[in-house]
Design a protein around this motif. Structure first.
Motif, PDB file in Angstrom:
ATOM      1  N   MET A   1      25.233  99.427  82.701  1.00  7.55           N
ATOM      2  CA  MET A   1      24.622 100.056  81.538  1.00  7.55           C
ATOM      3  C   MET A   1      24.525 101.550  81.794  1.00  7.55           C
ATOM      4  O   MET A   1      23.982 101.979  82.809  1.00  7.55           O
ATOM      5  CB  MET A   1      23.232  99.460  81.279  1.00  7.55           C
ATOM      6  N   PRO A   2      25.054 102.386  80.878  1.00  6.33           N
ATOM      7  CA  PRO A   2      25.009 103.836  81.086  1.00  6.33           C
ATOM      8  C   PRO A   2      23.584 104.332  81.227  1.00  6.33           C
ATOM      9  O   PRO A   2      22.689 103.904  80.522  1.00  6.33           O
ATOM     10  CB  PRO A   2      25.679 104.370  79.815  1.00  6.33           C
ATOM     11  N   GLY A   3      23.406 105.263  82.153  1.00  2.00           N
ATOM     12  CA  GLY A   3      22.085 105.860  82.339  1.00  2.00           C
ATOM     13  C   GLY A   3      21.203 105.105  83.298  1.00  2.00           C
ATOM     14  O   GLY A   3      20.166 105.597  83.721  1.00  2.00           O
ATOM     15  N   MET A   4      21.600 103.866  83.664  1.00  2.00           N
ATOM     16  CA  MET A   4      20.776 103.082  84.586  1.00  2.00           C
ATOM     17  C   MET A   4      21.234 103.360  86.012  1.00  2.00           C
ATOM     18  O   MET A   4      22.424 103.554  86.275  1.00  2.00           O
ATOM     19  CB  MET A   4      20.915 101.589  84.295  1.00  2.00           C
ATOM     20  N   PRO A   5      20.298 103.384  86.971  1.00  2.00           N
ATOM     21  CA  PRO A   5      20.672 103.600  88.367  1.00  2.00           C
ATOM     22  C   PRO A   5      21.424 102.407  88.914  1.00  2.00           C
ATOM     23  O   PRO A   5      21.329 101.308  88.397  1.00  2.00           O
ATOM     24  CB  PRO A   5      19.320 103.773  89.068  1.00  2.00           C
ATOM     25  N   ASP A   6      22.196 102.650  89.960  1.00  2.00           N
ATOM     26  CA  ASP A   6      22.950 101.582  90.601  1.00  2.00           C
ATOM     27  C   ASP A   6      21.999 100.551  91.180  1.00  2.00           C
ATOM     28  O   ASP A   6      21.172 100.868  92.036  1.00  2.00           O
ATOM     29  CB  ASP A   6      23.820 102.184  91.705  1.00  2.00           C
ATOM     30  N   PRO A   7      22.090  99.268  90.732  1.00  2.00           N
ATOM     31  CA  PRO A   7      21.159  98.265  91.233  1.00  2.00           C
ATOM     32  C   PRO A   7      21.242  98.055  92.735  1.00  2.00           C
ATOM     33  O   PRO A   7      20.307  97.579  93.346  1.00  2.00           O
ATOM     34  CB  PRO A   7      21.580  96.997  90.464  1.00  2.00           C
ATOM     35  N   ALA A   8      22.368  98.391  93.324  1.00  2.00           N
ATOM     36  CA  ALA A   8      22.514  98.162  94.759  1.00  2.00           C
ATOM     37  C   ALA A   8      22.068  99.349  95.595  1.00  2.00           C
ATOM     38  O   ALA A   8      22.139  99.319  96.811  1.00  2.00           O
ATOM     39  CB  ALA A   8      23.970  97.830  95.077  1.00  2.00           C
ATOM     40  N   THR A 133      13.649 108.258  75.617  1.00  2.00           N
ATOM     41  CA  THR A 133      13.400 106.874  75.206  1.00  2.00           C
ATOM     42  C   THR A 133      14.600 106.281  74.478  1.00  2.00           C
ATOM     43  O   THR A 133      14.809 105.069  74.524  1.00  2.00           O
ATOM     44  CB  THR A 133      12.154 106.789  74.315  1.00  2.00           C
ATOM     45  N   ASP A 134      15.390 107.119  73.807  1.00  2.00           N
ATOM     46  CA  ASP A 134      16.587 106.610  73.141  1.00  2.00           C
ATOM     47  C   ASP A 134      17.629 106.149  74.149  1.00  2.00           C
ATOM     48  O   ASP A 134      18.393 105.212  73.881  1.00  2.00           O
ATOM     49  CB  ASP A 134      17.197 107.691  72.241  1.00  2.00           C
ATOM     50  N   ASN A 135      17.684 106.817  75.301  1.00  3.04           N
ATOM     51  CA  ASN A 135      18.704 106.504  76.305  1.00  3.04           C
ATOM     52  C   ASN A 135      18.229 105.522  77.362  1.00  3.04           C
ATOM     53  O   ASN A 135      18.984 105.202  78.274  1.00  3.04           O
ATOM     54  CB  ASN A 135      19.161 107.798  77.002  1.00  3.04           C
ATOM     55  N   GLN A 136      16.986 105.057  77.252  1.00  6.21           N
ATOM     56  CA  GLN A 136      16.429 104.168  78.262  1.00  6.21           C
ATOM     57  C   GLN A 136      16.140 102.806  77.636  1.00  6.21           C
ATOM     58  O   GLN A 136      15.487 102.736  76.594  1.00  6.21           O
ATOM     59  CB  GLN A 136      15.122 104.759  78.818  1.00  6.21           C
ATOM     60  N   PRO A 137      16.624 101.715  78.243  1.00  7.50           N
ATOM     61  CA  PRO A 137      16.290 100.394  77.697  1.00  7.50           C
ATOM     62  C   PRO A 137      14.780 100.167  77.695  1.00  7.50           C
ATOM     63  O   PRO A 137      14.098 100.455  78.678  1.00  7.50           O
ATOM     64  CB  PRO A 137      16.979  99.426  78.681  1.00  7.50           C
ATOM     65  N   LEU A 141      11.681 100.232  80.700  1.00  6.21           N
ATOM     66  CA  LEU A 141      10.452 101.026  80.626  1.00  6.21           C
ATOM     67  C   LEU A 141       9.226 100.136  80.765  1.00  6.21           C
ATOM     68  O   LEU A 141       8.276 100.456  81.480  1.00  6.21           O
ATOM     69  CB  LEU A 141      10.402 101.795  79.306  1.00  6.21           C
ATOM     70  N   LEU A 142       9.247  98.994  80.068  1.00  7.93           N
ATOM     71  CA  LEU A 142       8.125  98.066  80.170  1.00  7.93           C
ATOM     72  C   LEU A 142       7.968  97.547  81.586  1.00  7.93           C
ATOM     73  O   LEU A 142       6.848  97.371  82.078  1.00  7.93           O
ATOM     74  CB  LEU A 142       8.330  96.891  79.195  1.00  7.93           C
ATOM     75  N   SER A 143       9.098  97.304  82.255  1.00  4.33           N
ATOM     76  CA  SER A 143       9.037  96.815  83.630  1.00  4.33           C
ATOM     77  C   SER A 143       8.409  97.847  84.554  1.00  4.33           C
ATOM     78  O   SER A 143       7.622  97.508  85.441  1.00  4.33           O
ATOM     79  CB  SER A 143      10.449  96.463  84.121  1.00  4.33           C
ATOM     80  N   ARG A 144       8.719  99.126  84.345  1.00  2.73           N
ATOM     81  CA  ARG A 144       8.121 100.177  85.169  1.00  2.73           C
ATOM     82  C   ARG A 144       6.621 100.267  84.928  1.00  2.73           C
ATOM     83  O   ARG A 144       5.842 100.491  85.861  1.00  2.73           O
ATOM     84  CB  ARG A 144       8.781 101.525  84.863  1.00  2.73           C
ATOM     85  N   LEU A 219      16.462  95.244  84.102  1.00  2.00           N
ATOM     86  CA  LEU A 219      17.568  94.892  83.211  1.00  2.00           C
ATOM     87  C   LEU A 219      17.322  93.558  82.526  1.00  2.00           C
ATOM     88  O   LEU A 219      17.635  93.382  81.338  1.00  2.00           O
ATOM     89  CB  LEU A 219      18.872  94.833  84.015  1.00  2.00           C
ATOM     90  N   LEU A 220      16.743  92.602  83.253  1.00  2.00           N
ATOM     91  CA  LEU A 220      16.426  91.309  82.653  1.00  2.00           C
ATOM     92  C   LEU A 220      15.384  91.470  81.556  1.00  2.00           C
ATOM     93  O   LEU A 220      15.504  90.882  80.464  1.00  2.00           O
ATOM     94  CB  LEU A 220      15.918  90.345  83.735  1.00  2.00           C
ATOM     95  N   ASN A 221      14.360  92.252  81.811  1.00  2.34           N
ATOM     96  CA  ASN A 221      13.340  92.491  80.791  1.00  2.34           C
ATOM     97  C   ASN A 221      13.932  93.161  79.560  1.00  2.34           C
ATOM     98  O   ASN A 221      13.540  92.871  78.430  1.00  2.34           O
ATOM     99  CB  ASN A 221      12.213  93.354  81.364  1.00  2.34           C
TER     100      ASN A 221
END
Length: 603
Positions: A1-8, A133-137, A141-144, A219-221
């Motif tokens: 997903m664009p804008g998301m950090p590498d999960p690994a 907020t437009d570029n962030q799922p 945000l809720l998970s954070r 990502l799951l949230n």
């Protein structure tokens, strides 16, 4: 997903993140010093007990030997034994009491810190630009805000109490062991490098998995939030299977990352325990030999072996907490990333409050803007909306219609040029003052769980019941509210099944009208309204247009025929402007748009 950090990815800055967490405790440093003092006292008492128990063992052992050898008056001195055991019991109880008090104080430190962190995150969300907020799922945000902060709380709770106690115990036990036998202490300490290697190997791998765990959870949230908010659309298009497959994929990623993190964290303690057991065997053999040679008493050996177990136990606990710490730091870093995100430009200082008399003249002066620097959208746009005018903005999707509204509301800032309201550059105004003069109705309705009356009054909380009902009558809301069993006191639930989609839209229009703004912005506000209701709403707004400037964004051109000025936009530029009849007569872009919606001959 664009804008998301590498999960690994690993934790980027472990040390600075830990230092920042410690810095959050600064306002409670007095209590922290008390916690530290209680920990020192509690540990000092607990590490003294094995020495007393060693003395008790010597009393019993020497008494038995004297009785066996027939020493006159020999035997176990039960008085001395009772005194030693009483001191040991008292120290254990006192140590436990100090530990309980310490635990309660830890709660009094951690929970206010978490309260402040949640408040800071909430305040931060309101200071973030709309671009963020437009570029962030939303699910991330809720998970954070929820999962990550809770995880930080758990990590701090265990770190301050258990980690502090473990470190103090290691120091205290090491001192007692040196007092009994420096040689055996050296042998016991030699096992530490092996334990450190095991902790470093498994802990380093666990750190990467814990970071991935919380990122995949975000990502799951995000997927769950999207699936629930668009539940009807998913069912209408029969995409339940795809949604389930996507959930399973995300859930599998969380499962693998969590399983890997927990397995690696779980291997740390058994590895250290194995090294500890090996050292225990060596110390027992050497201790037995020293007893046989008469260089140590049985009580000293017993106390030393007990100390050796106490010495490795806190190390094992610290190793076991490594996973908790790594997970907590990973979550803290995600929270701090949110807190450190770039904020919208602050309002200018010493702003003069807007004049009470508002005209509502809006002017764009050579404004340029783009969401992506590589894809220009609006370039050198100039337009004027006179006070009381109704300005309609039409054009194909992506032409920049809604972008104009976002710029007027200062949800985004222009890259060049300026926008003025009654001759005042809006960037010199406080956003609250600007938006207080603006009423906005979007295509997507937003109603909260309260009464219809409260939802209408959201735009002006101090409005009277009469004013609320007057706004409802003007926007055709009153007619359907009266048919509801509880009227204006009808409580709208999350699914809002009591009213239709068009009625929801009418409520948002009534809310904007009640606010009595100088500017009125309707962004596809009638898209969910039937043709008859659309005509009623259009008729109700005619009286309001004389006193306010209105911007109408519409695809249904039937709603903007009476507009004073129609702007036709293509690729961020105004290609045509004029009245409905004037634009039709030109047979240009507006004529083409109109012809696609109406099959009757165009006059």
């Amino acid at each position: 997903m664009p804008g998301m950090p590498d999960p690994a990815a690993k934790i980027k800055q472990f040390g600075p993140t830990v230092g920042r967490l410690v810095g959050l405790l600064t306002p409670h440093r007095g209590t922290v010093w008390v916690i530290l003092a209680l920990g020192v006292i509690s540990v000092a008492l607990s590490v003294t007990v094995p020495l007393l128990l060693g003395e008790a063992t010597d009393v019993i052992f020497n008494g038995v030997i004297e009785r066996f050898e027939g020493v006159p008056g020999g035997g176990v001195e039960f008085g001395a034994l009772g005194t030693v055991l009483a001191w040991a019991l008292g120290m254990y109880l006192a140590s436990a009491l100090f530990g309980v008090v310490q635990g309660r104080l830890v709660n009094r430190v951690v929970q206010p810190v978490m309260y402040r962190m949640r408040s800071d995150v909430e305040d931060k969300l309101h200071r973030l630009p709309l671009r963020h907020t437009d570029n962030q799922p939303r699910g991330d945000l809720l998970s954070r805000v929820t999962n990550d902060i809770d995880n930080v709380s758990t990590a701090l709770q265990q770190t301050i109490s258990q980690l502090l106690t473990s470190i103090l115990t290691v120091v205290g036990v090491l001192v007692m062991m040196l007092m009994i036998s420096p040689l055996l202490t050296l042998i016991a300490v030699l096992a530490l490098p092996l334990s450190g290697v095991a902790a470093a190997v498994f802990g380093g791998k666990a750190q990467k998995r814990h970071s991935a765990q919380w990122r995949h959870t975000g990502l799951l949230n995000a997927h769950v939030e999207e699936s629930l908010s668009g539940h009807q659309i998913v069912r209408v298009y029969g995409r339940q299977a795809e949604a389930v497959d996507e959930f399973r994929l995300r859930n599998e990623e969380v499962y693998k990352a969590t399983l890997g993190a927990q397995v690696l964290s779980g291997l740390i303690m058994p590895a250290i325990q194995a090294v500890s057991n090996l050292g225990y065997v060596v110390l027992a053999v050497l201790g037995g030999l020293r007893i046989a040679s008469g260089t140590m008493s049985l009580g000293d050996v017993q106390a030393f072996i007990q100390y050796s177990r106490q010495f490795t136990q806190p190390l094992t606990q610290m190793a076991g907490m490594a996973g908790v710490i790594q997970s907590g730091v990973a979550s803290a870093e995600r929270v701090f990333e949110l807190l450190d995100a770039e904020e919208q430009e602050p309002d200018p200082a010493n702003v003069v409050p807007p004049a009470p008399v508002r005209r509502g003249r809006v002017e764009f002066e050579r404004v340029s803007f783009s969401y992506d620097p590589d894809q220009p959208l609006i370039e050198n746009l100039s337009l004027v909306a006179e006070p009381g005018q109704t300005v309609a903005i039409v054009g194909p999707t992506g032409a920049g219609k809604t972008t104009l509204v976002n710029l007027i509301m200062r949800f985004y800032e222009p890259e060049s040029g300026r926008i003025t309201l009654d001759g005042v550059d809006i960037t010199t105004m406080r956003r609250a003052d600007l938006r207080a003069q603006t009423g906005m109705v979007l295509q997507d309705t937003w109603l909260f769980g309260s009464t219809i009356r409260d939802n209408i009054a959201y735009g002006r909380p101090n409005a009277t019941y009469a004013e609320i009902e007057a706004a409802a009558r003007a926007t055709c809301v009153d007619r359907f509210v009266r048919t509801l069993p509880h009227g204006y006191d009808t409580v709208l639930t999350e699914d809002n099944t009591a009213i239709s989609a068009g009625e929801k839209q009418l409520l948002t229009i009534a809310r904007a009208f009640l606010a009595n703004p100088a500017l009125l912005i309707l962004d596809e506000a009638t898209s969910s309204v039937d043709t008859r209701t659309e005509a009623l709403v259009r008729k109700a707004t005619e009286a309001l247009r004389a006193s306010r400037t209105s911007f109408l964004i519409a695809h249904r051109l039937s709603t903007i025929r009476d507009a004073d000025l129609i702007l036709v936009m293509e690729n961020g530029r105004i290609v045509e402007q004029g009245t409905h009849q004037a634009l039709l007569s030109r047979r240009g872009a507006y004529h083409r748009l109109y012809s696609t919606q109406f099959t009757a001959p165009v006059s």
